[in-house]
Design a protein around this motif. Sequence first.
Motif, PDB file in Angstrom:
ATOM      1  N   GLN A   1       0.850  -1.187   0.000  1.00  0.00           N
ATOM      2  CA  GLN A   1       0.000   0.000   0.000  1.00  0.00           C
ATOM      3  C   GLN A   1       0.890   1.242   0.000  1.00  0.00           C
ATOM      4  N   PRO A   2       1.275   1.701  -1.190  1.00  0.00           N
ATOM      5  CA  PRO A   2       2.198   2.830  -1.270  1.00  0.00           C
ATOM      6  C   PRO A   2       1.622   4.098  -0.668  1.00  0.00           C
ATOM      7  N   ILE A   3       2.481   4.898  -0.077  1.00  0.00           N
ATOM      8  CA  ILE A   3       2.079   6.183   0.507  1.00  0.00           C
ATOM      9  C   ILE A   3       2.155   7.235  -0.597  1.00  0.00           C
ATOM     10  N   LEU A   4       0.991   7.678  -1.065  1.00  0.00           N
ATOM     11  CA  LEU A   4       0.929   8.572  -2.211  1.00  0.00           C
ATOM     12  C   LEU A   4       0.255   9.905  -1.893  1.00  0.00           C
ATOM     13  N   HIS A   5      -0.352  10.024  -0.726  1.00  0.00           N
ATOM     14  CA  HIS A   5      -1.063  11.262  -0.398  1.00  0.00           C
ATOM     15  C   HIS A   5      -0.152  12.291   0.255  1.00  0.00           C
ATOM     16  N   CYS A   6       1.041  11.845   0.687  1.00  0.00           N
ATOM     17  CA  CYS A   6       1.985  12.750   1.345  1.00  0.00           C
ATOM     18  C   CYS A   6       3.368  12.130   1.276  1.00  0.00           C
ATOM     19  N   CYS A   7       4.343  12.804   1.843  1.00  0.00           N
ATOM     20  CA  CYS A   7       5.706  12.285   1.877  1.00  0.00           C
ATOM     21  C   CYS A   7       5.785  11.114   2.856  1.00  0.00           C
TER      22      CYS A   7
ATOM     23  N   PHE B   1       9.511   9.324  -6.385  1.00  0.00           N
ATOM     24  CA  PHE B   1       9.029   8.022  -5.921  1.00  0.00           C
ATOM     25  C   PHE B   1      10.194   7.216  -5.387  1.00  0.00           C
ATOM     26  N   SER B   2       9.964   6.570  -4.244  1.00  0.00           N
ATOM     27  CA  SER B   2      10.995   5.756  -3.621  1.00  0.00           C
ATOM     28  C   SER B   2      10.476   4.349  -3.392  1.00  0.00           C
ATOM     29  N   PHE B   3      11.162   3.361  -3.968  1.00  0.00           N
ATOM     30  CA  PHE B   3      10.772   1.978  -3.737  1.00  0.00           C
ATOM     31  C   PHE B   3      11.118   1.549  -2.315  1.00  0.00           C
ATOM     32  N   THR B   4      12.247   2.004  -1.800  1.00  0.00           N
ATOM     33  CA  THR B   4      12.660   1.581  -0.458  1.00  0.00           C
ATOM     34  C   THR B   4      11.786   2.188   0.628  1.00  0.00           C
ATOM     35  N   GLN B   5      11.272   3.397   0.405  1.00  0.00           N
ATOM     36  CA  GLN B   5      10.437   4.057   1.406  1.00  0.00           C
ATOM     37  C   GLN B   5       8.946   3.796   1.194  1.00  0.00           C
ATOM     38  N   GLY B   6       8.617   3.149   0.090  1.00  0.00           N
ATOM     39  CA  GLY B   6       7.236   2.735  -0.143  1.00  0.00           C
ATOM     40  C   GLY B   6       6.284   3.833  -0.548  1.00  0.00           C
ATOM     41  N   GLY B   7       6.759   4.776  -1.357  1.00  0.00           N
ATOM     42  CA  GLY B   7       5.862   5.826  -1.812  1.00  0.00           C
ATOM     43  C   GLY B   7       6.594   7.089  -2.187  1.00  0.00           C
ATOM     44  N   PHE B   8       5.913   8.229  -2.047  1.00  0.00           N
ATOM     45  CA  PHE B   8       6.481   9.519  -2.427  1.00  0.00           C
ATOM     46  C   PHE B   8       7.399  10.054  -1.328  1.00  0.00           C
ATOM     47  N   LEU B   9       8.448  10.734  -1.760  1.00  0.00           N
ATOM     48  CA  LEU B   9       9.321  11.491  -0.854  1.00  0.00           C
ATOM     49  C   LEU B   9       9.348  12.933  -1.323  1.00  0.00           C
ATOM     50  N   CYS B  10       9.263  13.860  -0.378  1.00  0.00           N
ATOM     51  CA  CYS B  10       9.397  15.270  -0.720  1.00  0.00           C
ATOM     52  C   CYS B  10      10.867  15.625  -0.849  1.00  0.00           C
ATOM     53  N   HIS B  11      11.152  16.821  -1.371  1.00  0.00           N
ATOM     54  CA  HIS B  11      12.533  17.219  -1.635  1.00  0.00           C
ATOM     55  C   HIS B  11      13.378  17.230  -0.365  1.00  0.00           C
ATOM     56  N   SER B  12      12.754  17.454   0.786  1.00  0.00           N
ATOM     57  CA  SER B  12      13.504  17.483   2.043  1.00  0.00           C
ATOM     58  C   SER B  12      13.936  16.094   2.493  1.00  0.00           C
ATOM     59  N   CYS B  13      13.321  15.062   1.898  1.00  0.00           N
ATOM     60  CA  CYS B  13      13.616  13.686   2.313  1.00  0.00           C
ATOM     61  C   CYS B  13      14.289  12.869   1.209  1.00  0.00           C
ATOM     62  N   PHE B  14      14.718  13.534   0.152  1.00  0.00           N
ATOM     63  CA  PHE B  14      15.375  12.810  -0.929  1.00  0.00           C
ATOM     64  C   PHE B  14      16.590  12.027  -0.442  1.00  0.00           C
ATOM     65  N   HIS B  15      17.231  12.509   0.632  1.00  0.00           N
ATOM     66  CA  HIS B  15      18.444  11.859   1.136  1.00  0.00           C
ATOM     67  C   HIS B  15      18.173  10.459   1.696  1.00  0.00           C
ATOM     68  N   LEU B  16      16.897  10.129   1.926  1.00  0.00           N
ATOM     69  CA  LEU B  16      16.558   8.813   2.480  1.00  0.00           C
ATOM     70  C   LEU B  16      16.737   7.685   1.465  1.00  0.00           C
ATOM     71  N   ASP B  17      16.784   8.045   0.207  1.00  0.00           N
ATOM     72  CA  ASP B  17      16.903   7.028  -0.840  1.00  0.00           C
ATOM     73  C   ASP B  17      17.734   7.578  -1.990  1.00  0.00           C
ATOM     74  N   PRO B  18      18.933   7.036  -2.209  1.00  0.00           N
ATOM     75  CA  PRO B  18      19.781   7.539  -3.305  1.00  0.00           C
ATOM     76  C   PRO B  18      19.268   7.162  -4.688  1.00  0.00           C
TER      77      PRO B  18
END
Length: 259
Positions: free
Chosen positions: A146-152, A164-181
Amino acid sequence: MLHKWEGIVLKARAYGESNKIVTLMTREAGKVACMARGAKKPTSRLAGVTQPFMHGSFLVQRTSGMGTLQQGEHFSSMRTLQTDIIATAYASYIVELVDRLVEEGREEPYAYEVLLQALNAIDEGYDPEAITLFVDWKMLPYTGVQPILHCCAGCGAVEGEFAFSFTQGGFLCHSCFHLDPYIIRLSPTQLKLIRMFYSMSIDQVGKIELKPQTKNFIKKIVTTIYEEQTGIRLKSRTFIEQLERTPQLQPRSKNDEEY
């Protein structure tokens, strides 16, 4: 006990010299399998109504175990799905996906509506590839994803640039891009379309035309989720890929709004 169900034929396979085992996706009882005796005979009253994609009313005798199909009355033969190779290919993928993901013997009204809306849309001439993308995204919860698509997925932000981040399971905002290279950056249009595929019902979307590159981009994301995160690879996908390598077989969209 005799049951009367509205349903769609997912598949039918030969059993013995003259019978078929038919798998139905029904509105009232979910996915059920039943024996259609004599249905392989061209003169059988069950021959036509047990064809794949057939939408109709089915009378099934069942006490325990597999039931017996007594009679059927078609609402729609889905003629386009039976005669157009492109429509057939994508419809085959959709019914195979539903058959693969839905467990037998449980009411599944959501999956039934997704299936019915998708097949009707393709039969009515909507872009079968775009409709299939809708089904891919809408059936994801049945895989346990169940991907997280309504928010970061990282901080819950709802505004800004997203990826989009496969490891984080959904969308990441620009402030969280560092969570997934290995994030996949999204344009505002791509973000909007993915949310639309996942959350809006097919019959609410109306006329929409997607550019080939847009469809390919979104398809790569959802296909990766299915194949790498859930391990699901459908036989009908191989046939679709063969068609995609044949440009003269690709459909022309009849819709008005392009993304």
